[in-house]
Motif scaffolding. Sequence first.
Motif, short mmCIF file in Angstrom:
data_model
loop_
_atom_site.label_atom_id
_atom_site.label_comp_id
_atom_site.label_asym_id
_atom_site.label_seq_id
_atom_site.Cartn_x
_atom_site.Cartn_y
_atom_site.Cartn_z
N ARG A 30 0.83 -1.21 0.00
CA ARG A 30 0.00 0.00 0.00
C ARG A 30 0.86 1.26 0.00
N MET A 31 2.02 1.17 0.63
CA MET A 31 2.96 2.31 0.69
C MET A 31 3.86 2.37 -0.55
N GLN A 32 3.67 1.39 -1.49
CA GLN A 32 4.45 1.30 -2.73
C GLN A 32 5.95 1.17 -2.44
N LYS A 33 6.28 0.47 -1.37
CA LYS A 33 7.68 0.21 -1.03
C LYS A 33 8.06 -1.16 -1.60
N TRP A 34 8.32 -1.17 -2.90
CA TRP A 34 8.52 -2.43 -3.62
C TRP A 34 9.78 -3.16 -3.17
N GLN A 35 10.83 -2.42 -2.82
CA GLN A 35 12.07 -3.07 -2.37
C GLN A 35 11.82 -3.85 -1.08
N GLU A 36 11.07 -3.21 -0.16
CA GLU A 36 10.76 -3.87 1.10
C GLU A 36 9.83 -5.08 0.89
N VAL A 37 8.91 -4.95 -0.06
CA VAL A 37 8.01 -6.07 -0.39
C VAL A 37 8.84 -7.28 -0.81
N GLY A 63 2.34 -7.03 -9.64
CA GLY A 63 1.53 -6.52 -10.76
C GLY A 63 1.31 -5.03 -10.64
N LYS A 64 0.99 -4.57 -9.43
CA LYS A 64 0.78 -3.14 -9.20
C LYS A 64 2.06 -2.35 -9.39
N GLY A 65 3.20 -2.99 -9.11
CA GLY A 65 4.50 -2.33 -9.29
C GLY A 65 5.10 -2.53 -10.66
N HIS A 66 4.31 -3.14 -11.59
CA HIS A 66 4.73 -3.39 -12.98
C HIS A 66 5.97 -4.28 -13.05
N GLN A 67 6.07 -5.21 -12.11
CA GLN A 67 7.19 -6.15 -12.09
C GLN A 67 6.69 -7.54 -12.51
N SER A 85 -1.45 -24.53 -8.16
CA SER A 85 -2.78 -24.70 -8.75
C SER A 85 -3.88 -24.04 -7.92
N ASN A 86 -3.47 -23.35 -6.85
CA ASN A 86 -4.45 -22.65 -6.00
C ASN A 86 -5.14 -21.56 -6.82
N VAL A 87 -6.44 -21.51 -6.77
CA VAL A 87 -7.20 -20.61 -7.64
C VAL A 87 -6.90 -19.15 -7.34
N PHE A 88 -6.64 -18.80 -6.08
CA PHE A 88 -6.34 -17.41 -5.72
C PHE A 88 -4.97 -17.00 -6.25
N VAL A 89 -4.01 -17.91 -6.15
CA VAL A 89 -2.66 -17.65 -6.68
C VAL A 89 -2.73 -17.49 -8.20
N CYS A 90 -3.44 -18.41 -8.84
CA CYS A 90 -3.56 -18.36 -10.30
C CYS A 90 -4.26 -17.09 -10.76
N ASN A 91 -5.34 -16.73 -10.08
CA ASN A 91 -6.07 -15.51 -10.45
C ASN A 91 -5.20 -14.27 -10.31
N SER A 92 -4.40 -14.23 -9.25
CA SER A 92 -3.52 -13.06 -9.06
C SER A 92 -2.46 -13.00 -10.15
N MET A 93 -1.95 -14.17 -10.58
CA MET A 93 -0.95 -14.19 -11.64
C MET A 93 -1.54 -13.74 -12.98
N LEU A 94 -2.73 -14.21 -13.28
CA LEU A 94 -3.40 -13.82 -14.53
C LEU A 94 -3.70 -12.32 -14.54
N LYS A 95 -4.19 -11.81 -13.42
CA LYS A 95 -4.49 -10.38 -13.33
C LYS A 95 -3.23 -9.54 -13.45
N CYS A 96 -2.14 -10.01 -12.83
CA CYS A 96 -0.85 -9.32 -12.92
C CYS A 96 -0.43 -9.16 -14.38
N LEU A 97 -0.54 -10.23 -15.15
CA LEU A 97 -0.15 -10.19 -16.56
C LEU A 97 -1.08 -9.31 -17.38
N LYS A 363 10.67 6.43 -16.50
CA LYS A 363 10.50 4.99 -16.31
C LYS A 363 9.12 4.51 -16.78
N ILE A 364 8.73 4.96 -17.98
CA ILE A 364 7.45 4.57 -18.58
C ILE A 364 7.70 3.42 -19.53
N CYS A 365 7.08 2.26 -19.26
CA CYS A 365 7.28 1.08 -20.09
C CYS A 365 6.43 1.17 -21.36
N PRO A 366 7.03 0.95 -22.52
CA PRO A 366 6.26 0.99 -23.76
C PRO A 366 5.28 -0.17 -23.85
#
Length: 538
Positions: A30-37, A63-67, A85-97, A363-366
């Motif tokens: 939430r604090m966008q501290k990606w290194q600490e995450v 996904g929120k940090g564009h990584q 194969s956990n549905v929550f893990v899979c859903n988060s991966m798909l949404k990230c992409l 740092k804008i990704c094309p």
Amino acid sequence: MTENLSDTLEWVGENLQTQDLNLVLRYFGRMQKWQEVSQLFDWMKQHGKVSAASYTSFITLMGKGHQTRIALDLYCNLEDEHIKSNVFVCNSMLKCLISNGRVETAFKLFEQMKEGGLNPDIVTYSTLLAGRVKARHGYSKACKLMEDFKGTGLKFDSVMYGSLLALCASHNLDEEAETYFQQMKNEGLPANEFHYSSLLNAYAAKGKHEKAEKLIDDMKSAGLVPNKVVLTSLLKVYARSGLFEKAGELLAELDVSGQALDEMPYCLMMDGLAKAGKIHDAQKIFDEMKAKGIRSDGYSYSTMISTYSKIGNIEEVKRLEEELENIKGKYDLVVMNTLLNAYSRGRDMEYVMRTLKKMDKFKICPDRQTFSILISYFCKEKLYDLAQRTLEDMQVRGHRLTEELCSSVITGLGESGRAEEAFKLYNQLKSNRHTLSKVLHEKILNILVSGRMLKEAYTVMKDVLYIALSRYIEQGKKRELIHLLKWMKNQRYELASSTLNSVLKKLRESGQSDVAEMLSHEFTSSGKQAGNSHARLE
């Protein structure tokens, strides 16, 4: 690595439960501290304090940090099959992409997930549908996904219908949107403001203002009060229909009621006026918006930059860019793509390169659109080396080659006498399992023949013939198939045994045994008679 976090984990980490650490992980997100995450998650893995929820949270935050690369590598290397194969893990991966523009990668991974034991839920399908909203041919591909969904036994809910309505709206399919809207109501699912707004957006594309007004009446009859989102969609209908007086009245109503505090209603009005050639009026709305102190996220500037670019007023584009930078001090991808398109259209190489440097600076990704603009521009300027490097960069960043992007590069390479490079790019497209068009096959044949690459030209010709045979078989076009076979015989083509067996198998599987027998007889006997004088299709 942040030393304070390392010290804290060393001091209290062992006393914390996995669920406690998950809360800390989400706090850093939430604090966008990606290194600490990343640091915390690595520590959690090393100390065996991870769960499916930990992976879900980490992938979501990446996904929120564009990584996306970090998230994808983590998921693909997961050894715990239950978590993988956990549905929550899979859903988060798909949404990230999908949220980072990696739609095709997400769909490919989805198939692998199912093979690995995923039982997709309704969130999975809603997430995948969202990925098709802005994709080319998105609706037809979404229909295939819906066939898969129906086979799961899952039931449509209001979220799924919302995704379908948004998909239809983005592809200007108002009749299909109407069908889904009515189907939802028939199933007893209540329509909310989002559903009404999406259907209004579908009407906007076709300028169906009468249907839009009737829908607003229906909404009120159902006891719903049109909110800001719905009224903004109605304004879009009026603006796209050329009803600027009605659009202006509605904009004034939104302003008075305090619902025009962002730039979107003004952008819709400006865009409609600009497309109708009323540029002075569009500029007037833009000036009014700024005078009222409406904060811009860049969309209003993008609208006016695009407007002035189309009439060739590059100086005004540069002035607007400078004004925006002074106000915001930064840019986003939408603005960058708009500027790139404007300067490419104006053939201003200095400002194209300047814009690319700014993308690096901020740092804008094309995205795919960025690459499309650049490749088109470089080809127009006959800078084919730059076009090829851009294609390579695009692939490195996870975007697939398409015929649309590569065709102009192949043409340019051919015209500049670089047939070998053109053929290499053509083969790259083929290796991506693309169904290439007849036009591109003809184009590369001409390039190869002109470049005296006759052996390669012959290879392409064989490919074209085999593709044509396969297509006629699949489509059940017996007449065309027989004509092609007779032509091949007259041109003294001999089918290699492996190719012949493959074609015969396809014919029999498709219920065309009569053609299979004729083909077997014709090519087997002709081969015995003519020996090595035939061209060989392998």
